[in-house]
Motif scaffolding. Structure first.
Motif, short mmCIF file in Angstrom:
data_model
loop_
_atom_site.label_atom_id
_atom_site.label_comp_id
_atom_site.label_asym_id
_atom_site.label_seq_id
_atom_site.Cartn_x
_atom_site.Cartn_y
_atom_site.Cartn_z
N LYS A 1 0.82 -1.20 0.00
CA LYS A 1 0.00 0.00 0.00
C LYS A 1 0.86 1.26 0.00
O LYS A 1 1.74 1.42 0.83
N LEU A 2 0.58 2.14 -0.96
CA LEU A 2 1.19 3.47 -0.99
C LEU A 2 0.05 4.48 -0.90
O LEU A 2 -0.81 4.53 -1.79
N GLY A 3 0.07 5.27 0.15
CA GLY A 3 -1.07 6.16 0.35
C GLY A 3 -2.31 5.34 0.61
O GLY A 3 -2.35 4.50 1.51
N GLN A 4 -3.32 5.54 -0.24
CA GLN A 4 -4.56 4.78 -0.11
C GLN A 4 -4.71 3.74 -1.21
O GLN A 4 -5.76 3.13 -1.35
N VAL A 5 -3.65 3.53 -2.00
CA VAL A 5 -3.72 2.65 -3.17
C VAL A 5 -2.90 1.40 -2.93
O VAL A 5 -1.78 1.46 -2.41
N MET A 6 -3.46 0.24 -3.33
CA MET A 6 -2.74 -1.03 -3.27
C MET A 6 -2.09 -1.29 -4.64
O MET A 6 -2.72 -1.13 -5.68
N TYR A 7 -0.83 -1.68 -4.60
CA TYR A 7 -0.09 -1.95 -5.83
C TYR A 7 0.39 -3.40 -5.84
O TYR A 7 0.93 -3.89 -4.84
N PRO A 8 0.23 -4.08 -6.99
CA PRO A 8 0.79 -5.43 -7.11
C PRO A 8 2.25 -5.33 -7.54
O PRO A 8 2.64 -4.39 -8.25
N GLY A 9 3.07 -6.27 -7.14
CA GLY A 9 4.46 -6.21 -7.56
C GLY A 9 5.32 -7.30 -6.95
O GLY A 9 4.84 -8.41 -6.71
N ASN B 1 6.22 3.37 -15.39
CA ASN B 1 6.19 4.05 -14.09
C ASN B 1 6.48 3.01 -13.01
O ASN B 1 5.96 1.89 -13.04
N ILE B 2 7.31 3.39 -12.08
CA ILE B 2 7.69 2.45 -11.02
C ILE B 2 7.32 3.06 -9.68
O ILE B 2 7.73 4.18 -9.35
N TYR B 3 6.56 2.30 -8.92
CA TYR B 3 6.18 2.70 -7.57
C TYR B 3 6.88 1.74 -6.60
O TYR B 3 6.79 0.51 -6.77
N SER B 4 7.56 2.28 -5.64
CA SER B 4 8.30 1.40 -4.74
C SER B 4 8.24 1.90 -3.31
O SER B 4 7.89 3.05 -3.04
N ASN C 1 9.67 -3.16 -1.82
CA ASN C 1 8.53 -3.52 -2.67
C ASN C 1 8.55 -2.65 -3.92
O ASN C 1 8.78 -1.44 -3.84
N ALA C 2 8.30 -3.26 -5.07
CA ALA C 2 8.31 -2.51 -6.32
C ALA C 2 7.16 -2.95 -7.21
O ALA C 2 6.87 -4.15 -7.33
N SER C 3 6.51 -1.98 -7.82
CA SER C 3 5.41 -2.25 -8.74
C SER C 3 5.66 -1.48 -10.03
O SER C 3 6.04 -0.31 -10.00
#
Length: 299
Positions: free
Chosen positions: A31-39, A92-95, A107-109
């Motif tokens: 979870k980043l902020g209020q969003v769930m990310y798969p990765g 785009n990479i969210y980690s 964690n990386a998505s």
């Protein structure tokens, strides 16, 4: 004091005696902020949060003109990045970096299209490549960690070897001082023999001067002259006696110095023996860390 600090330093080295730990990568959601990310979740042993963050940002920015857009509280985002496991298109990479007990979680998505992410179900090949990429990154971090550990251990070894060299130098100085004191004793003894020979001659001269004085009779000039000669001879004799006394005193002092120094040497030798044992143990530690590094590099 150095030994105490050294032992404390060993206790602070993570994983010092437990060998390398596995680098684990697996599918996850975070979870980043209020969003769930798969990765992909990566577990990096023994690393610090700061090191992982620094190396991860460099890895994300490598090969692209894009810079990390956000890097706060362990949440790192970059847009328009290029990563081999995601093909040739910008992504785009969210980690997220989370420090754990003796381990750092990364964690990386990867978002390949708007709201479309690399997952094991939708992009199996890319997902497996991403896991490999993450594990390779974890290996790079772990290698840096262990190289730093080796540096700490090598520095500790150098410090112990430096201590041993100082102890050896101290013993060498003591032994040289003993030799110097023994030489000074020999010189003083030679001087005493020479002075005693001079004293014997001077005593003979004094005896003859006394005879001459007694035979001067009533001649005032001869009598006064004999008295002056005898007085000078007795002064010379006194100087010789003082010189002999001085040399004997110097011998006593040199002998005392030798005795004191000889009493100190066994303790110094024992310190060297203990220091050599510490050095041997430290060399074993260095070898353990080098083996640990070789094992990690072979992952």
């Amino acid at each position: 004091m150095k030994t105490v600090l050294y032992l404390i330093g060993l206790l602070l080295v993570p994983g010092a005696l437990n060998g390398q730990k596995p680098i684990e990568a697996s599918g996850t959601e975070f979870k980043l902020g209020q969003v769930m990310y798969p990765g992909v979740q990566l577990m990096i042993p023994e690393a610090s949060y700061e090191l992982v963050e620094e190396m991860w940002i460099k890895a994300l920015e490598k090969g692209t003109k894009s810079d990390v857009a956000e890097a706060e509280n362990g949440e790192i985002t970059i847009f328009g990045a290029y990563i081999e496991s995601a093909g040739g298109d910008p992504v785009n990479i969210y980690s997220q970096i989370i420090p754990r007990d003796s381990i750092v979680e990364l964690n990386a998505s990867i978002e390949v299209k708007r709201n479309e992410f690399i997952t094991e179900n939708m992009y199996e090949s890319e997902f497996n490549q991403l896991k490999t990429y993450m594990k390779d990154f974890g290996k790079e971090v772990y290698v840096v960690v262990v190289k730093d550990q080796i540096k700490v251990e090598e520095d500790a070894l150098k410090e112990l070897e430096k201590d041993l060299k100082q102890l050896q130098n101290d013993q060498e100085k003591m032994e040289k001082q003993i030799s110097k004191d023994e030489h000074n004793i020999d010189v003083s003894e030679d001087d005493i023999r020479t002075l005693e020979a001079e004293l014997a001659l001077k005593n003979e001269e004094i005896a003859r001067a006394k005879v001459q004085l007694n035979s001067a009779g009533d001649d005032p000039f001869q009598k006064e002259t004999s008295k002056d000669v005898l007085k000078d001879l007795e002064k010379d004799r006194k100087k010789i006696l003082n010189s002999i006394k001085k040399e004997k005193k110097q011998i006593v002092g040199n002998e005392a110095d030798i005795d004191n120094t000889q009493l100190e040497i066994p303790a110094l030798v024992e310190q060297q023996n203990r220091k050599m044992q510490e050095i041997e143990q430290q060399r074993i530690r260095v070898n353990q860390f080098e083996t640990k590094l070789a094992t990690i590099e072979a992952y």
